[in-house]
Design a protein around this motif. Structure first.
Motif, mmCIF file in Angstrom:
data_model
loop_
_atom_site.group_PDB
_atom_site.id
_atom_site.type_symbol
_atom_site.label_atom_id
_atom_site.label_comp_id
_atom_site.label_asym_id
_atom_site.label_seq_id
_atom_site.Cartn_x
_atom_site.Cartn_y
_atom_site.Cartn_z
ATOM 1 N N VAL A 135 93.357 -16.024 5.107
ATOM 2 C CA VAL A 135 92.609 -14.773 4.966
ATOM 3 C C VAL A 135 91.714 -14.546 6.180
ATOM 4 C CG1 VAL A 135 90.789 -13.625 3.608
ATOM 5 C CG2 VAL A 135 92.678 -14.796 2.436
ATOM 6 N N LEU A 187 83.413 -16.348 -2.019
ATOM 7 C CA LEU A 187 82.715 -16.310 -3.310
ATOM 8 C C LEU A 187 83.645 -16.621 -4.478
ATOM 9 C CD1 LEU A 187 80.384 -13.218 -2.801
ATOM 10 C CD2 LEU A 187 79.627 -15.542 -3.309
ATOM 11 N N VAL A 188 84.812 -15.995 -4.503
ATOM 12 C CA VAL A 188 85.676 -16.209 -5.672
ATOM 13 C C VAL A 188 86.173 -17.653 -5.745
ATOM 14 C CG1 VAL A 188 86.369 -13.788 -5.780
ATOM 15 C CG2 VAL A 188 87.835 -15.438 -4.572
ATOM 16 N N THR A 189 86.261 -18.311 -4.590
ATOM 17 C CA THR A 189 86.675 -19.720 -4.584
ATOM 18 C C THR A 189 85.659 -20.616 -5.294
ATOM 19 O OG1 THR A 189 87.776 -19.334 -2.472
ATOM 20 C CG2 THR A 189 87.358 -21.627 -3.058
ATOM 21 N N MET A 236 86.358 -11.023 -10.127
ATOM 22 C CA MET A 236 86.365 -12.423 -10.568
ATOM 23 C C MET A 236 85.415 -12.606 -11.748
ATOM 24 S SD MET A 236 87.693 -15.367 -9.688
ATOM 25 C CE MET A 236 87.430 -17.053 -10.273
ATOM 26 N N PHE A 263 84.443 -10.260 -5.787
ATOM 27 C CA PHE A 263 83.583 -11.108 -6.610
ATOM 28 C C PHE A 263 83.330 -10.484 -7.983
ATOM 29 C CE2 PHE A 263 79.070 -13.120 -6.731
ATOM 30 C CZ PHE A 263 79.537 -14.273 -7.337
ATOM 31 N N ARG A 303 94.757 -21.128 2.136
ATOM 32 C CA ARG A 303 94.615 -19.713 1.792
ATOM 33 C C ARG A 303 93.354 -19.116 2.413
ATOM 34 N NH1 ARG A 303 96.540 -14.923 1.404
ATOM 35 N NH2 ARG A 303 95.702 -13.655 -0.302
ATOM 36 N N LEU A 304 92.261 -19.842 2.383
ATOM 37 C CA LEU A 304 91.028 -19.339 2.986
ATOM 38 C C LEU A 304 91.205 -19.158 4.494
ATOM 39 C CD1 LEU A 304 88.439 -21.470 0.986
ATOM 40 C CD2 LEU A 304 88.467 -18.963 1.075
ATOM 41 N N GLN A 310 84.798 -8.316 7.088
ATOM 42 C CA GLN A 310 83.780 -9.253 6.575
ATOM 43 C C GLN A 310 83.785 -9.281 5.054
ATOM 44 O OE1 GLN A 310 80.636 -7.209 8.580
ATOM 45 N NE2 GLN A 310 80.498 -8.703 10.260
ATOM 46 N N ILE A 361 92.151 -15.797 -4.405
ATOM 47 C CA ILE A 361 91.493 -15.811 -3.089
ATOM 48 C C ILE A 361 92.162 -14.797 -2.160
ATOM 49 C CG2 ILE A 361 90.990 -17.199 -1.042
ATOM 50 C CD1 ILE A 361 90.998 -19.691 -2.840
ATOM 51 N N GLY A 362 91.366 -13.919 -1.609
ATOM 52 C CA GLY A 362 91.901 -12.900 -0.700
ATOM 53 C C GLY A 362 92.370 -11.658 -1.409
ATOM 54 N N ASN A 370 84.169 -12.124 0.203
ATOM 55 C CA ASN A 370 84.610 -12.154 -1.189
ATOM 56 C C ASN A 370 85.557 -13.319 -1.460
ATOM 57 O OD1 ASN A 370 83.704 -9.892 -3.126
ATOM 58 N ND2 ASN A 370 83.983 -8.788 -1.205
ATOM 59 N N ALA A 371 86.388 -13.669 -0.479
ATOM 60 C CA ALA A 371 87.285 -14.817 -0.656
ATOM 61 C C ALA A 371 86.497 -16.112 -0.829
ATOM 62 C CB ALA A 371 88.234 -14.931 0.534
ATOM 63 N N LEU A 406 94.688 -19.974 -8.353
ATOM 64 C CA LEU A 406 93.515 -19.593 -7.560
ATOM 65 C C LEU A 406 93.901 -19.217 -6.129
ATOM 66 C CD1 LEU A 406 90.394 -19.387 -7.148
ATOM 67 C CD2 LEU A 406 90.383 -21.829 -6.688
ATOM 68 N N ALA A 407 94.694 -20.055 -5.476
ATOM 69 C CA ALA A 407 95.018 -19.809 -4.067
ATOM 70 C C ALA A 407 95.943 -18.600 -3.909
ATOM 71 C CB ALA A 407 95.647 -21.060 -3.451
ATOM 72 N N ARG A 461 86.286 -8.822 3.027
ATOM 73 C CA ARG A 461 87.414 -9.580 2.456
ATOM 74 C C ARG A 461 87.191 -11.086 2.604
ATOM 75 N NH1 ARG A 461 93.144 -10.502 4.080
ATOM 76 N NH2 ARG A 461 94.172 -11.180 2.151
ATOM 77 N N ARG A 481 93.275 -24.574 -1.604
ATOM 78 C CA ARG A 481 92.376 -23.465 -1.280
ATOM 79 C C ARG A 481 92.186 -23.297 0.215
ATOM 80 N NH1 ARG A 481 88.151 -26.225 -5.268
ATOM 81 N NH2 ARG A 481 88.979 -27.945 -4.013
ATOM 82 N N GLY A 513 80.583 -8.565 -4.340
ATOM 83 C CA GLY A 513 80.559 -9.459 -3.184
ATOM 84 C C GLY A 513 79.886 -8.813 -1.986
#
Lengths: 266, 266, 266, 266
Positions: free
Chosen positions: B165, B62-64, A40, A37, B161-162, B54, A32-33, B59-60, A27-28, B56, B158, B38
């Motif tokens: 980003v 949301l996918v998390t 995904m 969506f 990584r978040l 914004q 992510i990034g 969406n990061a 996931l990471a 990217r 996570r 997203g």
């Protein structure tokens, strides 16, 4: 216990202290990034990453399904939020419960119709298949899914754009051809304007992407859940639910007598 | 009727025969084929299109939030689908109903905490604010939202990584700083590993994007709805719900006597 | 696996080929044809059969909770049924989702308040306890549950009848006394009409029956589920949902511009 | 706007400051303390008060539907309560969502079958009608609703008791006769034990009471809502949801690989 136990397995996701895996991806590191969506959502449905072309078509399907204005589902979500503002998730849930046969299900029905027709007659032409499909629905006195619209006629503005995107990405194949042929055949048979509508286009594009009709309603649910959250955020800033309720209650209670006629029973 | 009627307004969407407008944009011309799912979610929440940065970050987030394996919500969706396979939407709805205070709400809580702290002390330093915030929660005997994790320690994979980003896109500002400072302060005060977890990171990033804490739970609902559809599509192909049910029923019914002790009442 | 497994037990019901047991009773022999629906609800909640006095008081509570006219919950159930007429159960479910803090929860709150007050000061007088309770809520700037009503003033017609039934059956004890004293104290402190309302009376009667406040919301859910089914059966014969929807959609879409002001985000 | 507005009317209930009317009756004077919960349900469904005989039959139907042990719906309600203990109503709602075609709907189907058969051939004998009904279902390759049971064979213990209560109260008429005849005809045609089950008996008794098959699912929802509240009150005292979840999650995550075979798409 004589019943044979079956194992419980899932490939959706699992975790270790250091890493989280979703559909086998990290996931990471991988998601992510990197993924949007819609990608995904595609990964969740199919277990695979979309390529750039699949991504564009699938995201086009999803964004089409998000927002339809003040539908019964949107009103339901808002009224539920009025009663339970501590549970936004339940307001979305209540809204989704109304996504049944009246308003949804036609993308599913269109995809199933197209999948079945080509599976039964892989060597036919779209025009031949369309004649058989329309005749079948007519004989069963059912309406053909994916064509016609109360408001958007003679053309549904979403359909042309969805088919254009599919063509640009190489996903305008025999399912799109058949959906178009069914619309033309139905117009000829019924003698009225029956354009391919958005759900017909979406059903065809799901087939082109190799997504089973069984998942089509799920795609609609994904889109609508996003739209219902949008309505609730608008409701937070500009509430209308109390007004809808009060007007309804006032009018319904204006008269002493119930609606004419009884209801049930003896 | 003496009550003053209030108007019912919405800017979410409306239609004419030729065109469909969503948030003031033309759906066919401006959205389908252009926006990813997203970005559409961002548009629904904020009424504005995201720029590339914004997009990217959002969406990061949301996918998390989509997939967490075999959670109670996923099991609920699967069991509901077993009982009502004709209503996939209701299975997703049932799953969402469980997204309450036990498992959700901490992204919301973290965003609210960060928003309030900076609003109250705009001239402070992250470290000063963190001391006040942690002391406040401690005094109220409440746990600080957005830090600590049962499994992912000493680091939630996570979070890094978040935050990375966000930094790459220019959205690592004072809310991210404060969230990090709160994690460090809490570790010092409580003397144990309390890393910023995914919900803390998401709460901070919502603040950085200018999204109110009131919408944070809605973002989580969007993500989870997609994940629950994924579980139902896996359930269609590889069902486990019946097995979960039968094992539970068999074990619960093995004994003649109810659980020790009574329940309620006189 | 290092986690200790805990057993899964339930005393609610189990079956053999010849017999069905519910709460340890034989369904066919002891329940069907013998118990009314309210007694069955009591059995489910408490694990015991009510005697005739308990039965009358508990049934009085339940029937009070069934019908409240065209509430948001009733409108939600009807709109959901419009969208998914194949899933009447989901329409009831959607309606129940709105039974949150805005409209429900006060019977629960009243029962909890009364239970706590007597548990903390078992030797006090109702008047002494009422002074403490009202002062506590006032200090916390919370409204006292179970008193006051927008429409039904200076007297809630249900309260007197519920208290009368309780007195006739020997269930008008210290919880009823305290609830009345709290109403009087609050009227004195706040200087306005604050009669004990139906939820206050129901909270008191639950306490008198020995039913924990934790179950009080459940009793309200039982009653309301019955009422929502009633609304759906009326909707089958005399539909109003489509009209509510269309009026709302038409008015919301009349204007090009969204509500003044933005919503979220940057 | 050219659409003709239709009025919004309801006879369910309305209030004045002094009085509350339900179905035209005065709630405080005519209902509280007088009607049991089952009579109230009958009033909501039919708009009329039951007499003593109707009351006993209708309450017998309702209590039969309340409790079925650890069903998928009960597990769903418990798991949802684990995630959202602040929203007991949503846990009941989630449970109800699973009351779909797999487990419910057969009382409805049985009532519809009996209603239609007598409406089409009012002068026939039960045996003649039964032959036609069973042949029809066989030709359509559908199972006959209301007969057969996995566990309760050769006799469903609820059926005999329900039919006995109906006979005692003068409600064992042609619908009960036809349901019995259908069971016997089906056993002869299919050559195996197919006793009238509880849903078949309930369908027949609804017809005897003059309640339309359209309301039959609603009666089942009323009963089940009460049962689900019961499970949640047991869950409060003796929780099992976390154990069900953890066992499932542990087993599902034991293996690196997803279930064999793919799911969807290309």
């Amino acid at each position: 216990m004589s019943r044979n136990r079956r194992p419980i397995r899932s490939g959706m996701g699992r975790s270790t202290p250091e890493r989280i895996f979703v559909q086998g991806l990290d996931l990471a590191r991988d998601i992510i990034g990197t993924l949007n969506f819609g990608d995904m959502a595609y990964l969740e449905l199919t277990g695979r990453l979309p390529d750039a072309r699949q991504s564009r078509v699938f995201n086009a399907i999803l964004v089409t399904l998000v927002e339809h204005g003040m539908t019964p589902m949107a009103i339901v979500a808002r009224l539920t939020y009025l009663g339970a503002p501590e549970s936004l998730q339940s307001a979305v849930a209540a809204g989704l419960c109304g996504m049944g046969t009246t308003f949804a299900g036609t993308a599913e029905g269109a995809a199933r119709m197209l999948e079945s027709a080509w599976a039964a007659t892989p060597e036919g032409s779209p025009e031949e298949l369309a004649r058989g499909v329309v005749a079948d629905f007519r004989n069963r006195r059912q309406s053909v899914p994916g064509i016609g619209h109360n408001l958007h006629k003679p053309v549904d503005p979403r359909t042309g754009r969805l088919f254009q995107v599919a063509a640009e990405e190489g996903y305008s194949g025999r399912y799109v051809d058949l959906m178009r042929a069914i619309g033309q055949e139905a117009e000829a048979v019924y003698g009225k304007s029956l354009p391919v509508n958005a759900t017909g286009a979406i059903g065809a594009l799901c087939c082109e992407l190799g997504i089973s009709w069984r998942a089509a309603r799920g795609i609609a649910v994904m889109g609508r859940a996003v739209g219902l959250v949008g309505h609730l955020v608008e409701e937070q800033a500009h509430p209308v639910a109390a007004e809808i309720w009060l007007r309804t209650e006032e009018e319904a209670g204006e008269h002493d007598t119930p609606p004419a006629g009884g209801r049930q029973g003896g």
